[in-house]
Design an enzyme around this catalytic site. Structure first.
Site, PDB file in Angstrom:
ATOM      1  N   ASP A  12     -13.730  23.481  64.397  1.00 49.05           N
ATOM      2  CA  ASP A  12     -14.989  22.974  64.931  1.00 49.05           C
ATOM      3  C   ASP A  12     -16.194  23.624  64.242  1.00 49.05           C
ATOM      4  O   ASP A  12     -16.161  24.821  63.923  1.00 49.05           O
ATOM      5  CB  ASP A  12     -15.045  23.249  66.435  1.00 49.05           C
ATOM      6  CG  ASP A  12     -16.174  22.516  67.122  1.00 49.05           C
ATOM      7  OD1 ASP A  12     -16.703  21.546  66.541  1.00 49.05           O
ATOM      8  OD2 ASP A  12     -16.548  22.918  68.236  1.00 49.05           O
ATOM      9  N   HIS A  29     -18.573  19.221  56.173  1.00 48.27           N
ATOM     10  CA  HIS A  29     -17.171  18.795  56.073  1.00 48.27           C
ATOM     11  C   HIS A  29     -16.578  19.208  54.724  1.00 48.27           C
ATOM     12  O   HIS A  29     -15.423  19.630  54.641  1.00 48.27           O
ATOM     13  CB  HIS A  29     -17.065  17.285  56.255  1.00 48.27           C
ATOM     14  CG  HIS A  29     -17.468  16.816  57.621  1.00 48.27           C
ATOM     15  ND1 HIS A  29     -16.923  17.336  58.772  1.00 48.27           N
ATOM     16  CD2 HIS A  29     -18.376  15.890  58.024  1.00 48.27           C
ATOM     17  CE1 HIS A  29     -17.464  16.746  59.828  1.00 48.27           C
ATOM     18  NE2 HIS A  29     -18.354  15.870  59.397  1.00 48.27           N
ATOM     19  N   LEU A 122       6.214  26.446  54.488  1.00 47.29           N
ATOM     20  CA  LEU A 122       5.228  26.225  55.542  1.00 47.29           C
ATOM     21  C   LEU A 122       5.172  24.742  55.867  1.00 47.29           C
ATOM     22  O   LEU A 122       5.166  23.913  54.951  1.00 47.29           O
ATOM     23  CB  LEU A 122       3.832  26.695  55.088  1.00 47.29           C
ATOM     24  CG  LEU A 122       2.641  26.306  55.978  1.00 47.29           C
ATOM     25  CD1 LEU A 122       2.735  26.992  57.334  1.00 47.29           C
ATOM     26  CD2 LEU A 122       1.318  26.647  55.293  1.00 47.29           C
TER      27      LEU A 122
END
Length: 224
Positions: A12, A29, A122
């Site tokens: 956020d 962004h 991962l």
């Protein structure tokens, strides 16, 4: 010391960072993507096997169309240019959420999942067009359709995170203290860390600090 297999992150603050530093939400962004790459590298270093990133919620469709298009263009460019690096790092990519995007993006997401499907170092779960309430409702519908009992085991079985351990850590940046319809079922016993920093300002030291703090927590799970 607590074992750590899965970290979930609500990234956020990108838009607010962009307005503050460049008078553009889109700039935030773009900056946030650099933080994603840093956190992925540190997650591998920490030998954490699962990383779930909340990239786009079902509620994010309410944002301006230009911003949504920019977000998806960033994602397309990232996957197009970086999927080779992701593969070479032995990273598996899994998309959770409803894949009702453009044909081009759906094709790219499917290709990226398939290409990395056998990787093991991962697993990155990218939450795109994801909402936890609809996920739980859909799981119950599938249980009913298959005439199975509605219980914890079966609900977990029909969630999009099936076969993935629940996260031990949930991090939310941006100085906002809510879950925003993210992994509501899965975080029942997760340790939650709310971070004041906006996502583009979050760094490896912040991440390591949270991990160290988590490992010292006494986790009782209802017991004394």
């Amino acid at each position: 010391m607590n074992p750590l297999n899965h970290v979930a992150i609500i990234m956020d603050g990108n838009g607010r960072w962009g307005l503050k530093n460049a008078k553009s939400r889109n700039a935030g962004h773009k900056a946030g993507l650099k933080t994603v790459e840093k956190i992925i590298k540190q997650t591998i270093k920490q030998n954490i096997k699962y990383l779930t990133l909340y990239a786009f919620s079902t509620e994010n469709w309410k944002r301006p169309k230009k911003e949504i298009n920019y977000l998806f263009n960033i994602l397309k460019n990232f996957l197009t240019n970086k999927i080779g690096d992701i593969y070479n790092q032995d990273i598996k990519l899994k998309i959770i959420g409803k894949k009702n995007f453009s044909k081009e993006l759906n094709k790219l997401l499917k290709f990226s999942e398939k290409k990395t499907s056998k990787n093991k170092s991962l697993q990155i779960n990218l939450a795109l067009n994801y909402g936890s309430r609809s996920e739980i409702i859909n799981a119950i519908k599938l249980i009913t359709k298959n005439k199975e009992k509605i219980n914890k085991k079966n609900i977990s079985k029909y969630l999009q995170t099936r076969n993935i351990p629940d996260p031990e850590i949930l991090i939310r940046t941006g100085n906002t203290k809510r879950l925003s319809n993210f992994l509501l079922w899965q975080v029942a016993y997760t340790e939650i860390f709310f971070e004041k920093k906006l996502w583009p300002d979050f760094n490896e030291k912040d991440y390591i600090k949270i991990i160290k703090k988590f490992k010292k927590i006494k986790r009782n799970f209802g017991k004394i």
